[in-house]
Design a protein around this motif. Structure first.
Motif, PDB file in Angstrom:
ATOM      1  N   ALA A   1      -8.124   4.140   0.998  1.00 55.41           N
ATOM      2  CA  ALA A   1      -7.373   3.463  -0.499  1.00 55.41           C
ATOM      3  C   ALA A   1      -7.506   2.516  -0.111  1.00 55.41           C
ATOM      4  N   PRO A   2      -7.616   2.199  -1.625  1.00 55.77           N
ATOM      5  CA  PRO A   2      -8.083   0.791  -1.486  1.00 55.77           C
ATOM      6  C   PRO A   2      -6.713  -0.459  -1.717  1.00 55.77           C
ATOM      7  N   SER A   3      -6.970  -1.989  -1.306  1.00 57.49           N
ATOM      8  CA  SER A   3      -5.526  -2.339  -1.128  1.00 57.49           C
ATOM      9  C   SER A   3      -5.579  -3.266  -2.440  1.00 57.49           C
ATOM     10  N   PHE A   4      -6.474  -3.803  -3.152  1.00 58.46           N
ATOM     11  CA  PHE A   4      -6.402  -4.214  -4.544  1.00 58.46           C
ATOM     12  C   PHE A   4      -6.333  -2.723  -5.264  1.00 58.46           C
ATOM     13  N   GLY A   5      -5.749  -3.248  -6.837  1.00 64.97           N
ATOM     14  CA  GLY A   5      -5.848  -1.975  -8.064  1.00 64.97           C
ATOM     15  C   GLY A   5      -6.157  -2.652  -8.959  1.00 64.97           C
ATOM     16  N   PRO A   6      -6.796  -2.463 -10.238  1.00 64.59           N
ATOM     17  CA  PRO A   6      -7.080  -2.622 -11.889  1.00 64.59           C
ATOM     18  C   PRO A   6      -5.499  -3.581 -12.213  1.00 64.59           C
ATOM     19  N   GLU A   7      -4.790  -3.425 -11.145  1.00 64.17           N
ATOM     20  CA  GLU A   7      -3.535  -4.083 -11.861  1.00 64.17           C
ATOM     21  C   GLU A   7      -3.358  -5.199 -11.687  1.00 64.17           C
ATOM     22  N   LEU A   8      -3.567  -5.746 -10.207  1.00 61.77           N
ATOM     23  CA  LEU A   8      -4.043  -7.319 -10.127  1.00 61.77           C
ATOM     24  C   LEU A   8      -4.691  -7.859 -10.927  1.00 61.77           C
TER      25      LEU A   8
ATOM     26  N   ALA B   1      -0.579  -5.974   2.080  1.00 59.74           N
ATOM     27  CA  ALA B   1      -1.557  -5.342   3.162  1.00 59.74           C
ATOM     28  C   ALA B   1      -2.735  -6.344   3.457  1.00 59.74           C
ATOM     29  N   PHE B   2      -3.250  -6.043   2.849  1.00 61.01           N
ATOM     30  CA  PHE B   2      -5.110  -6.716   2.730  1.00 61.01           C
ATOM     31  C   PHE B   2      -4.740  -7.641   4.149  1.00 61.01           C
ATOM     32  N   VAL B   3      -4.337  -8.689   4.041  1.00 59.29           N
ATOM     33  CA  VAL B   3      -4.087  -8.944   4.785  1.00 59.29           C
ATOM     34  C   VAL B   3      -3.841  -8.766   6.551  1.00 59.29           C
ATOM     35  N   GLU B   4      -2.752  -7.460   6.767  1.00 62.42           N
ATOM     36  CA  GLU B   4      -2.183  -6.662   8.001  1.00 62.42           C
ATOM     37  C   GLU B   4      -3.701  -6.121   8.483  1.00 62.42           C
ATOM     38  N   ASP B   5      -5.016  -5.444   6.914  1.00 59.74           N
ATOM     39  CA  ASP B   5      -6.049  -4.735   7.390  1.00 59.74           C
ATOM     40  C   ASP B   5      -6.638  -5.581   8.322  1.00 59.74           C
ATOM     41  N   VAL B   6      -6.726  -6.475   7.588  1.00 60.08           N
ATOM     42  CA  VAL B   6      -8.220  -7.948   7.962  1.00 60.08           C
ATOM     43  C   VAL B   6      -7.629  -7.811   9.435  1.00 60.08           C
ATOM     44  N   GLY B   7      -6.224  -8.314   9.840  1.00 60.02           N
ATOM     45  CA  GLY B   7      -6.019  -8.212  11.137  1.00 60.02           C
ATOM     46  C   GLY B   7      -5.987  -7.765  12.023  1.00 60.02           C
ATOM     47  N   MET B   8      -6.471  -5.942  11.517  1.00 68.77           N
ATOM     48  CA  MET B   8      -6.560  -5.183  12.589  1.00 68.77           C
ATOM     49  C   MET B   8      -8.543  -5.509  13.410  1.00 68.77           C
ATOM     50  N   ARG B   9      -9.232  -5.753  11.832  1.00 70.27           N
ATOM     51  CA  ARG B   9     -10.495  -5.692  12.697  1.00 70.27           C
ATOM     52  C   ARG B   9     -11.393  -7.143  12.589  1.00 70.27           C
ATOM     53  N   MET B  10     -10.555  -8.006  12.426  1.00 64.95           N
ATOM     54  CA  MET B  10     -10.904  -9.355  12.599  1.00 64.95           C
ATOM     55  C   MET B  10     -11.402  -9.948  13.757  1.00 64.95           C
TER      56      MET B  10
ATOM     57  N   VAL C   1     -11.766  -3.310  -5.834  1.00 69.06           N
ATOM     58  CA  VAL C   1     -10.667  -2.511  -6.107  1.00 69.06           C
ATOM     59  C   VAL C   1     -10.947  -1.364  -5.537  1.00 69.06           C
ATOM     60  N   SER C   2     -12.315  -1.500  -5.017  1.00 65.87           N
ATOM     61  CA  SER C   2     -12.406   0.329  -4.772  1.00 65.87           C
ATOM     62  C   SER C   2     -12.229   0.125  -3.100  1.00 65.87           C
ATOM     63  N   GLY C   3     -12.755   1.279  -3.423  1.00 64.97           N
ATOM     64  CA  GLY C   3     -12.143   1.690  -1.133  1.00 64.97           C
ATOM     65  C   GLY C   3     -12.812   1.194  -0.363  1.00 64.97           C
ATOM     66  N   GLU C   4     -13.754   0.950  -0.923  1.00 60.11           N
ATOM     67  CA  GLU C   4     -14.843   0.249   0.086  1.00 60.11           C
ATOM     68  C   GLU C   4     -15.182  -1.715   0.480  1.00 60.11           C
ATOM     69  N   PHE C   5     -14.035  -1.937  -0.037  1.00 59.44           N
ATOM     70  CA  PHE C   5     -13.909  -3.250  -0.028  1.00 59.44           C
ATOM     71  C   PHE C   5     -13.368  -3.861   0.927  1.00 59.44           C
ATOM     72  N   LEU C   6     -12.467  -3.306   1.753  1.00 59.34           N
ATOM     73  CA  LEU C   6     -12.502  -4.676   3.249  1.00 59.34           C
ATOM     74  C   LEU C   6     -13.516  -3.599   3.883  1.00 59.34           C
ATOM     75  N   ASP C   7     -13.922  -3.034   3.994  1.00 58.65           N
ATOM     76  CA  ASP C   7     -15.336  -3.035   5.425  1.00 58.65           C
ATOM     77  C   ASP C   7     -16.069  -3.602   4.782  1.00 58.65           C
ATOM     78  N   GLU C   8     -16.409  -3.821   3.621  1.00 60.52           N
ATOM     79  CA  GLU C   8     -17.564  -5.280   2.324  1.00 60.52           C
ATOM     80  C   GLU C   8     -17.228  -6.305   3.483  1.00 60.52           C
ATOM     81  N   PHE C   9     -15.719  -6.607   2.972  1.00 57.20           N
ATOM     82  CA  PHE C   9     -15.239  -8.152   3.107  1.00 57.20           C
ATOM     83  C   PHE C   9     -15.560  -8.043   4.822  1.00 57.20           C
ATOM     84  N   ILE C  10     -14.955  -7.212   5.907  1.00 55.40           N
ATOM     85  CA  ILE C  10     -15.400  -7.780   6.723  1.00 55.40           C
ATOM     86  C   ILE C  10     -16.950  -7.780   7.374  1.00 55.40           C
TER      87      ILE C  10
END
Length: 230
Positions: A9-16, A49-58, A200-209
């Motif tokens: 599930a993406p952290s960010f949505g179009p609503e942002l 939520a994105f910061v927490e997810d990055v914290g798990m992967r960093m 806003v895609s579900g792959e954004f966290l993986d791509e950022f990392i």
């Protein structure tokens, strides 16, 4: 047995981006107060939520880069602008900024990662922005001493170097050095752009990392130059 891959599930949505566009058109305290719940739900909470997810992967990349999911004083920049010394008195930033700082940032101006989310301008950056004099001199000295290494590590696929530069060669460095244009830099930042759809895609966290990992040699060079761990 059939394995089913479920997109994260993406952290960010179009609503942002919708909220930030409206904020840019209504940048005043009354409008923001009336829409603060939207800011919290569509910008602040997804960013944390994105910061927490990055914290798990960093730690896969560096154990010395900090992901701090506090609402204030952590990785997420405040939405409120400091207008004390600015001609622009609009009270709110029209972007969302997240910085993953080095654990030694309080001791030295250490390299870090940054994410910028703004309608029409989504990018990540890594490196050192506006370092103080001693850090700046240390990085320039490392580049002057190891030009081939700098050339290799600063050529990151999907990134470009950005920031400000001096008009003249810095004092104490050979103006005929083959990398004199690099030595003129006042910032040592590598920047990589995304589209809003990617953010806003579900792959954004993986791509950022993945892009953080791709920039590891660049970051390690800067950490070595400034004598901090990477």
């Amino acid at each position: 047995m059939v394995t089913v891959t479920v997109a994260e599930a993406p952290s960010f949505g179009p609503e942002l981006f919708a909220f930030l566009r409206e904020l840019a058109a209504n940048n005043d305290r009354t409008w923001f107060a009336e829409n603060k719940d939207r800011y919290v739900a569509n910008v602040q909470e997804p960013a944390l939520a994105f910061v927490e997810d990055v914290g798990m992967r960093m730690p896969e990349i560096s154990r010395h880069i900090v992901a701090d999911a506090r609402t204030t004083g952590g990785s997420l920049f405040r939405i409120y602008r400091d207008t004390r010394f600015s001609k622009d008195k609009t009270p709110y930033k029209t972007h969302c900024g997240v910085q993953f700082r080095h654990a030694r940032t309080r001791d030295v101006h250490a390299p870090g990662f940054y994410l910028h989310l703004e309608p029409g301008s989504v990018f990540m950056a890594c490196g050192v922005w506006h370092p103080e004099r001693e850090t700046l001199h240390a990085i320039r000295s490392a580049i002057a001493a190891k030009p081939a290494r700098w050339t290799a590590v600063s050529d990151i696929p999907g990134f470009r170097l950005g920031g400000e530069s001096l008009k003249r060669p810095p004092a104490g460095f050979d103006r005929d050095h083959p990398l004199i244009e690099e030595l003129k830099r006042k910032d040592f930042m590598a920047i990589s752009e995304f589209s809003e759809d990617e953010a806003v895609s579900g792959e954004f966290l993986d791509e950022f990392i993945a892009r953080c990992a791709r920039a590891s040699d660049f970051m390690r060079f800067l950490c070595d130059a400034t004598r901090v761990e990477y």
